[in-house]
Scaffold this motif. Structure first.
Motif, PDB file in Angstrom:
ATOM      1  N   UNK A  62       0.781  -1.407  -0.076  1.00 50.52           N
ATOM      2  CA  UNK A  62       0.093   0.142   0.085  1.00 50.52           C
ATOM      3  C   UNK A  62       0.895   1.260   0.067  1.00 50.52           C
ATOM      4  N   UNK A  63       2.068   1.130   0.770  1.00 45.86           N
ATOM      5  CA  UNK A  63       2.807   2.454   0.633  1.00 45.86           C
ATOM      6  C   UNK A  63       3.489   2.627  -0.637  1.00 45.86           C
ATOM      7  N   UNK A  64       3.917   1.466  -1.198  1.00 44.91           N
ATOM      8  CA  UNK A  64       4.622   1.621  -2.460  1.00 44.91           C
ATOM      9  C   UNK A  64       3.588   2.317  -3.680  1.00 44.91           C
ATOM     10  N   UNK A  65       2.385   1.795  -3.773  1.00 46.16           N
ATOM     11  CA  UNK A  65       1.191   2.114  -4.699  1.00 46.16           C
ATOM     12  C   UNK A  65       0.946   3.564  -4.257  1.00 46.16           C
ATOM     13  N   UNK A  66       0.604   3.679  -3.176  1.00 45.87           N
ATOM     14  CA  UNK A  66       0.052   5.040  -2.956  1.00 45.87           C
ATOM     15  C   UNK A  66       1.351   6.014  -3.230  1.00 45.87           C
ATOM     16  N   UNK A  67       2.281   6.086  -2.594  1.00 41.01           N
ATOM     17  CA  UNK A  67       3.431   6.996  -2.831  1.00 41.01           C
ATOM     18  C   UNK A  67       3.823   7.038  -4.192  1.00 41.01           C
ATOM     19  N   UNK A  68       3.841   5.867  -5.179  1.00 37.44           N
ATOM     20  CA  UNK A  68       3.959   5.844  -6.574  1.00 37.44           C
ATOM     21  C   UNK A  68       2.929   6.578  -7.246  1.00 37.44           C
ATOM     22  N   UNK A  69       1.670   6.662  -6.596  1.00 32.95           N
ATOM     23  CA  UNK A  69       0.785   7.406  -7.686  1.00 32.95           C
ATOM     24  C   UNK A  69       1.138   8.816  -7.343  1.00 32.95           C
ATOM     25  N   UNK A  70       1.694   9.216  -6.363  1.00 29.91           N
ATOM     26  CA  UNK A  70       1.706  10.884  -5.929  1.00 29.91           C
ATOM     27  C   UNK A  70       3.031  11.022  -6.693  1.00 29.91           C
TER      28      UNK A  70
END
Length: 357
Positions: free
Chosen positions: A72-80
């Motif tokens: 979740x951290x990887x995907x969320x920050x990746x979106x940012x």
């Protein structure tokens, strides 16, 4: 003051909850399919399936929750990063420390929960799981014995064949029992049998009108005996060291000098810290150039998680057999993760300080 932190936590929290629920559902479905198949085959009582699946899911949460948080951290920050929001945040003078702090604020209570689950929930769940499996899988439980078929107990190799089974009285008609005892193989043929005690720790049957055969495995001293009534006490289903270790409380493991027990204890103690470090490591791993997509770093992200997971499993085996000393033991994985995180954090701070005004 915590505007950036609240925003990042919100962005990570939503996919974390969804992913944790999805992973739990998938694991529960897989476990249900497995145990329902055993119930259909007559080797497991149907009414215990849901209880066993519940305990299995509880055990698996110490792995599923860290995975869900990390991804979740990887995907969320990746979106940012993909939407150039991280570029805008950095351009406004926000330190990378605040991104790490946001993930830390979310990961810390999750890590505490995982630690408590591993230290206390794991042995409790294992104890109840093994107890239910032993009580339900006992080969003398008439509630799941099937007539006119070979009912085999995989734990001890015992086999029971009965033409008719009265589940109310616990009596079996035209019974054939095969039992591989210590040094000798026993075969019992009886007109009728009654289950006196179905406990896996003290299984007892009463046989009527039959023949008992005792076959020596190495030698020719076989025996045959006719009987009218016989009380048969069978060998209990053994409990493996693996069961005793996983079901033992953390206090019991602390007092044990066995390396395998100490490895199990270090595994439980390190789960919380490993969860926290893994979530923080996802911050630098999520960094992608703008417009590259949130899945651009999927391969290295997956590789890092696989490396951490298998390193912990291998370290546990090495500590158990004495190849790796108790100090640092399994903590060497957390130590390497911490050093990698420190290097990544210092690199981020250095890049910020070196950026022209």
């Amino acid at each position: 003051m915590f505007l950036i932190e609240r925003y990042v936590i919100t962005e990570v929290l939503r996919p974390f909850l969804v992913m944790a629920g999805v992973l739990t559902f998938i694991f529960a479905s897989y476990s249900s399919e497995r145990y329902l198949a055993e119930a259909a085959n007559g080797t497991l009582a149907l009414d215990t399936v849901l209880d066993i699946v519940y305990y299995k899911v509880l055990i698996a949460l110490e792995v599923l929750i860290p995975v869900a948080l990390y991804v979740s951290v990887v995907l969320s920050l990746g979106r940012l990063y993909h939407d150039t929001e991280m570029t805008a945040i950095a351009a406004s003078g926000v330190s990378p420390w605040r991104i790490y702090r946001a993930v830390l604020l979310l990961a810390l209570p999750v890590a505490v929960g995982v630690a408590a689950l591993s230290l206390y929930g794991r042995p409790w769940a294992y104890t109840n799981t093994y107890l239910l499996e032993q009580q339900s899988k006992t080969d003398l439980d008439v509630n799941h014995l099937q007539p006119e078929r070979f009912n085999v107990n995989a734990d001890n190799g015992r086999m029971i064949l009965a033409q008719r089974i009265d589940r109310v009285t616990g009596r079996l008609q035209d019974v054939l029992i095969y039992d591989a005892g210590r040094g000798r193989t026993h075969l019992f043929r009886a007109h009728e049998a009654e289950v006196t005690d179905s406990s896996p720790l003290n299984p007892v049957l009463t046989l009527e009108q039959g023949t008992a055969y005792s076959l020596q495995r190495q030698g020719i001293q076989d025996q045959t005996m006719q009987f009218k009534t016989m009380t048969l006490r069978l060998d209990p289903t053994p409990q493996t060291d693996e069961f005793k270790r996983k079901a033992a409380s953390s206090h019991v493991l602390e007092a044990s000098a066995a390396l395998s027990d100490q490895a199990e204890l270090q595994w439980r103690q390190s789960r919380g810290l490993s969860t926290l470090l893994l979530a923080l490591l996802a911050v630098p791993l999520s960094r992608t150039p703008p417009r590259r997509g949130r899945f651009a770093r999927l391969l290295p992200v997956t590789a890092v998680f696989a490396l951490v997971f298998y390193a912990g499993d291998i370290s546990k085996s090495l500590v158990s057999n004495g190849t790796l000393p108790l100090t640092p033991g399994l903590w060497i994985v957390s130590l390497v993760m911490g050093l990698a995180l420190l290097l990544a954090f210092c690199r981020d701070l250095g890049a910020t300080r070196g950026r022209p005004a």
